[in-house]
Scaffold this motif. Structure first.
Motif, PDB file in Angstrom:
ATOM      1  N   GLY A  13      46.851  29.552  46.219  1.00  0.00           N
ATOM      2  CA  GLY A  13      46.432  30.782  45.552  1.00  0.00           C
ATOM      3  C   GLY A  13      47.488  31.869  45.626  1.00  0.00           C
ATOM      4  N   LEU A  14      48.090  32.033  46.799  1.00  0.00           N
ATOM      5  CA  LEU A  14      49.135  33.043  46.957  1.00  0.00           C
ATOM      6  C   LEU A  14      50.396  32.659  46.190  1.00  0.00           C
ATOM      7  N   PHE A  15      50.707  31.358  46.132  1.00  0.00           N
ATOM      8  CA  PHE A  15      51.864  30.910  45.358  1.00  0.00           C
ATOM      9  C   PHE A  15      51.647  31.214  43.874  1.00  0.00           C
ATOM     10  N   ALA A  16      50.461  30.903  43.365  1.00  0.00           N
ATOM     11  CA  ALA A  16      50.155  31.191  41.962  1.00  0.00           C
ATOM     12  C   ALA A  16      50.217  32.700  41.694  1.00  0.00           C
ATOM     13  N   GLY A  17      49.684  33.487  42.614  1.00  0.00           N
ATOM     14  CA  GLY A  17      49.740  34.940  42.463  1.00  0.00           C
ATOM     15  C   GLY A  17      51.162  35.465  42.476  1.00  0.00           C
ATOM     16  N   SER A  18      52.003  34.901  43.340  1.00  0.00           N
ATOM     17  CA  SER A  18      53.395  35.367  43.390  1.00  0.00           C
ATOM     18  C   SER A  18      54.138  35.009  42.110  1.00  0.00           C
ATOM     19  N   ALA A  51      58.411  47.441  40.460  1.00  0.00           N
ATOM     20  CA  ALA A  51      59.202  47.076  41.635  1.00  0.00           C
ATOM     21  C   ALA A  51      58.297  46.733  42.814  1.00  0.00           C
ATOM     22  N   VAL A  52      57.252  47.514  43.006  1.00  0.00           N
ATOM     23  CA  VAL A  52      56.315  47.246  44.101  1.00  0.00           C
ATOM     24  C   VAL A  52      55.605  45.910  43.886  1.00  0.00           C
ATOM     25  N   LEU A  53      55.232  45.592  42.650  1.00  0.00           N
ATOM     26  CA  LEU A  53      54.597  44.307  42.366  1.00  0.00           C
ATOM     27  C   LEU A  53      55.557  43.145  42.642  1.00  0.00           C
ATOM     28  N   SER A  54      56.842  43.316  42.356  1.00  0.00           N
ATOM     29  CA  SER A  54      57.826  42.274  42.676  1.00  0.00           C
ATOM     30  C   SER A  54      57.976  42.096  44.177  1.00  0.00           C
ATOM     31  N   ILE A  55      57.951  43.182  44.912  1.00  0.00           N
ATOM     32  CA  ILE A  55      58.024  43.099  46.369  1.00  0.00           C
ATOM     33  C   ILE A  55      56.790  42.388  46.909  1.00  0.00           C
ATOM     34  N   LEU A  56      55.608  42.720  46.386  1.00  0.00           N
ATOM     35  CA  LEU A  56      54.371  42.049  46.789  1.00  0.00           C
ATOM     36  C   LEU A  56      54.468  40.560  46.488  1.00  0.00           C
ATOM     37  N   ALA A  57      55.024  40.215  45.335  1.00  0.00           N
ATOM     38  CA  ALA A  57      55.190  38.802  44.975  1.00  0.00           C
ATOM     39  C   ALA A  57      56.077  38.083  45.985  1.00  0.00           C
ATOM     40  N   SER A  58      57.130  38.735  46.442  1.00  0.00           N
ATOM     41  CA  SER A  58      58.019  38.123  47.443  1.00  0.00           C
ATOM     42  C   SER A  58      57.273  37.828  48.733  1.00  0.00           C
ATOM     43  N   PHE A  59      56.460  38.760  49.178  1.00  0.00           N
ATOM     44  CA  PHE A  59      55.699  38.540  50.406  1.00  0.00           C
ATOM     45  C   PHE A  59      54.641  37.458  50.226  1.00  0.00           C
ATOM     46  N   PHE A  60      54.008  37.414  49.071  1.00  0.00           N
ATOM     47  CA  PHE A  60      53.042  36.340  48.804  1.00  0.00           C
ATOM     48  C   PHE A  60      53.733  34.988  48.823  1.00  0.00           C
ATOM     49  N   LEU A  61      54.954  34.911  48.307  1.00  0.00           N
ATOM     50  CA  LEU A  61      55.695  33.646  48.300  1.00  0.00           C
ATOM     51  C   LEU A  61      56.028  33.205  49.720  1.00  0.00           C
ATOM     52  N   LEU A  63      54.440  34.081  52.468  1.00  0.00           N
ATOM     53  CA  LEU A  63      53.184  33.753  53.134  1.00  0.00           C
ATOM     54  C   LEU A  63      52.644  32.405  52.678  1.00  0.00           C
ATOM     55  N   SER A  64      52.793  32.089  51.398  1.00  0.00           N
ATOM     56  CA  SER A  64      52.304  30.789  50.921  1.00  0.00           C
ATOM     57  C   SER A  64      53.079  29.643  51.563  1.00  0.00           C
ATOM     58  N   ALA A  65      54.389  29.793  51.708  1.00  0.00           N
ATOM     59  CA  ALA A  65      55.185  28.753  52.376  1.00  0.00           C
ATOM     60  C   ALA A  65      54.791  28.631  53.844  1.00  0.00           C
ATOM     61  N   MET A  66      54.559  29.758  54.496  1.00  0.00           N
ATOM     62  CA  MET A  66      54.158  29.752  55.902  1.00  0.00           C
ATOM     63  C   MET A  66      52.810  29.058  56.077  1.00  0.00           C
ATOM     64  N   LEU A  67      51.855  29.374  55.215  1.00  0.00           N
ATOM     65  CA  LEU A  67      50.526  28.781  55.342  1.00  0.00           C
ATOM     66  C   LEU A  67      50.544  27.280  55.091  1.00  0.00           C
ATOM     67  N   PHE A  68      51.452  26.822  54.228  1.00  0.00           N
ATOM     68  CA  PHE A  68      51.485  25.407  53.879  1.00  0.00           C
ATOM     69  C   PHE A  68      52.225  24.558  54.904  1.00  0.00           C
ATOM     70  N   MET A  83      46.911  39.533  61.341  1.00  0.00           N
ATOM     71  CA  MET A  83      47.747  40.252  60.381  1.00  0.00           C
ATOM     72  C   MET A  83      47.321  39.973  58.938  1.00  0.00           C
ATOM     73  N   CYS A  84      46.862  38.760  58.648  1.00  0.00           N
ATOM     74  CA  CYS A  84      46.340  38.461  57.304  1.00  0.00           C
ATOM     75  C   CYS A  84      45.102  39.298  57.014  1.00  0.00           C
ATOM     76  N   VAL A  85      44.219  39.415  57.996  1.00  0.00           N
ATOM     77  CA  VAL A  85      43.027  40.259  57.824  1.00  0.00           C
ATOM     78  C   VAL A  85      43.458  41.708  57.602  1.00  0.00           C
ATOM     79  N   GLY A  86      44.422  42.177  58.384  1.00  0.00           N
ATOM     80  CA  GLY A  86      44.932  43.541  58.218  1.00  0.00           C
ATOM     81  C   GLY A  86      45.544  43.775  56.851  1.00  0.00           C
ATOM     82  N   ALA A  87      46.302  42.800  56.354  1.00  0.00           N
ATOM     83  CA  ALA A  87      46.895  42.923  55.020  1.00  0.00           C
ATOM     84  C   ALA A  87      45.811  42.956  53.944  1.00  0.00           C
TER      85      ALA A  87
END
Length: 142
Positions: A13-18, A51-61, A63-68, A83-87
């Motif tokens: 889901g996070l990969f698709a969102g990114s 720019a902020v949406l691109s930065i968010l996309a980078s973090f989602f990418l 996080l998706s690699a980390m979760l997988f 930290m995921c709950v906090g985010a």
């Protein structure tokens, strides 16, 4: 990590969102299906928000690699989950108070917030068992 558990679903889901935020950020501003009322006001679209949406996309990418790839257990899942709950809370709070001005409007950002919150709870409360290394024959003889 046994693939197919909730952290893998969250990773996809996070990969698709990114990818959506990277390659089609304008979809964030367009009405889509049931989220027709959730489109951002085109007047709010500017270079800073893109720019902020691109930065968010980078973090989602990331996080998706980390979760997988990480095998989550009771040792390494607690802080990452917290930290995921906090985010998730931060995304929901910023969306509600800033974009929605205190009036809930269904937006994809709330979906990301819920996904991160549930992922965090999964990492903290539903850890995989710790696999202890098997003793080798050489160490048994000593």
């Amino acid at each position: 990590m046994p693939h197919g558990d909730f952290s893998d679903i969250a990773a996809l889901g996070l990969f698709a969102g990114s990818m959506q935020l990277f390659w089609a950020p304008d979809l964030t501003f367009e009405p889509i299906g049931t989220f027709a009322v959730a489109a951002l006001n085109p007047a709010d679209k500017n270079a800073s928000l893109s720019a902020v949406l691109s930065i968010l996309a980078s973090f989602f990418l990331i996080l998706s690699a980390m979760l997988f790839t990480v095998r989550w257990n009771s040792i390494n899942g607690k802080l990452s989950g917290f930290m995921c709950v906090g985010a998730g809370v931060t995304i929901a709070r910023a969306t509600y108070f800033t974009l929605d001005a205190g009036v809930f409007t269904p937006r994809p950002l709330y979906g990301y917030a819920v996904l991160l919150g549930l992922t965090g709870l999964h990492l903290m409360l539903n850890a995989n068992a710790v696999i202890k290394p098997a003793k080798s024959e050489d160490s048994k003889q000593d």
